[in-house]
Design an enzyme around this catalytic site. Structure first.
Site, PDB file in Angstrom:
ATOM      1  CB  SER A 135      41.835  39.330  44.413  1.00 57.73           C
ATOM      2  OG  SER A 135      41.491  38.586  43.416  1.00 57.73           O
TER       3      SER A 135
ATOM      4  CE1 TYR B 277      39.004  43.268  41.684  1.00 58.30           C
ATOM      5  CE2 TYR B 277      40.408  41.283  41.228  1.00 58.30           C
ATOM      6  CZ  TYR B 277      39.260  41.871  41.859  1.00 58.30           C
ATOM      7  OH  TYR B 277      38.729  41.349  43.056  1.00 58.30           O
TER       8      TYR B 277
END
Length: 276
Positions: free
Chosen positions: A142, A155
């Site tokens: 990401s 995350y």
């Protein structure tokens, strides 16, 4: 890998978003696909999208956080398709909370899906990719695997881990000359379900953040269609890229991290306060 025709690709998280669109584009290119997701309904929808294409499609419900399930799926894919050329470790979850607010099991679950799922997929399929002599591992990180963000500690941790794992893997594959390569993908604002299904805790209000405003701001950033993101990924595989950045946000964050490797944190704090 210059063509996907008559290759076999395994895809996790294939019931929606980028995973689903990867399946469509690969099938359109004549690539046989093995699809997995934790959501049977989503898989059924993907299968419907693939009906116009004359390729073999197999479907399995798999929880990527469970090692035994992933390894059993890999064995099944090899048995049903005869070979495996690509594994897209694409499945993931998101949570929004403070470090204080997160429970230990939140971090464990995040790492189980986002990081261990990538390891299981890589380890389970690597022997079959080597056997094919023309293989590629594609792991989804990401932009949060490039820089850290407040309320994203779990995350961030999982996506930074995916990046480190994949970059080390790529170097080993380069040295080993197996005929297998690896690419790490860093998507920016992609229109996928992960942003809408992210667990958002009211604890973020302790940092002065408004849940509704934060959600609205996140939605505005989700501009890139999953189909476009999938095409960028496949182009990156053909070019044998080590890193694939998707969207202007990804390129901007990548440049910011290079120019201001630690100072960017102050900018993000200022930006968070300014957006309140």
């Amino acid at each position: 890998m210059k063509t996907f025709h008559n290759k076999v690709a395994a895809i996790t998280g294939a019931g929606s978003g980028m995973g689903q669109q990867l399946a469509v584009l690969l099938a359109k290119a004549g690539c046989h696909v093995a699809l997995s997701d934790i959501n049977q309904k989503g898989l059924d929808q993907t299968v419907e999208l693939l009906k116009p294409y004359s390729v073999k499609v197999t479907v399995d419900v798999v929880n990527t956080a469970e090692q035994a399930q992933v390894y059993a799926w890999a064995d099944k894919v090899k048995k049903e398709h005869g070979k495996v050329n690509l594994i897209f470790n694409n499945a993931g979850i998101a949570m929004i909370n403070t470090v204080e607010g997160h429970e230990i099991h939140d971090y464990e679950r995040m790492m189980a899906v986002n990081f261990w799922g990538v390891i299981y997929g890589t380890k389970a399929f690597l022997p079959y990719l080597k056997e094919s002599g023309d293989g590629h591992i594609i792991n989804t990180s990401s932009i949060f695997g490039l820089t850290a963000q407040p309320t994203q500690s779990a995350y961030n941790a999982s996506k930074f881990a995916v990046r480190g794992f994949t970059e080390s893997l790529r170097q080993e594959l380069d040295l080993s000359n197996y005929g297998v390569s690896a690419t790490c993908v860093h998507p920016g604002g992609i229109k996928t379900n992960i942003a809408h299904t992210a667990e958002m805790s009211p604890n973020v209000s302790k940092l002065g953040m408004d849940l509704k405003k934060s959600k609205a701001s996140a939605d505005k950033l989700m501009r890139i269609p999953a189909s476009k993101a999938a095409q960028i990924i496949l182009d990156g595989v053909k070019a044998n890229k080590r890193r694939v950045l998707i969207g202007p946000e990804a390129y901007g964050v990548d440049l910011l991290q290079r120019l201001l490797p630690s100072t960017y944190q102050r900018l993000f704090v200022m930006g968070s306060k300014f957006s309140l």
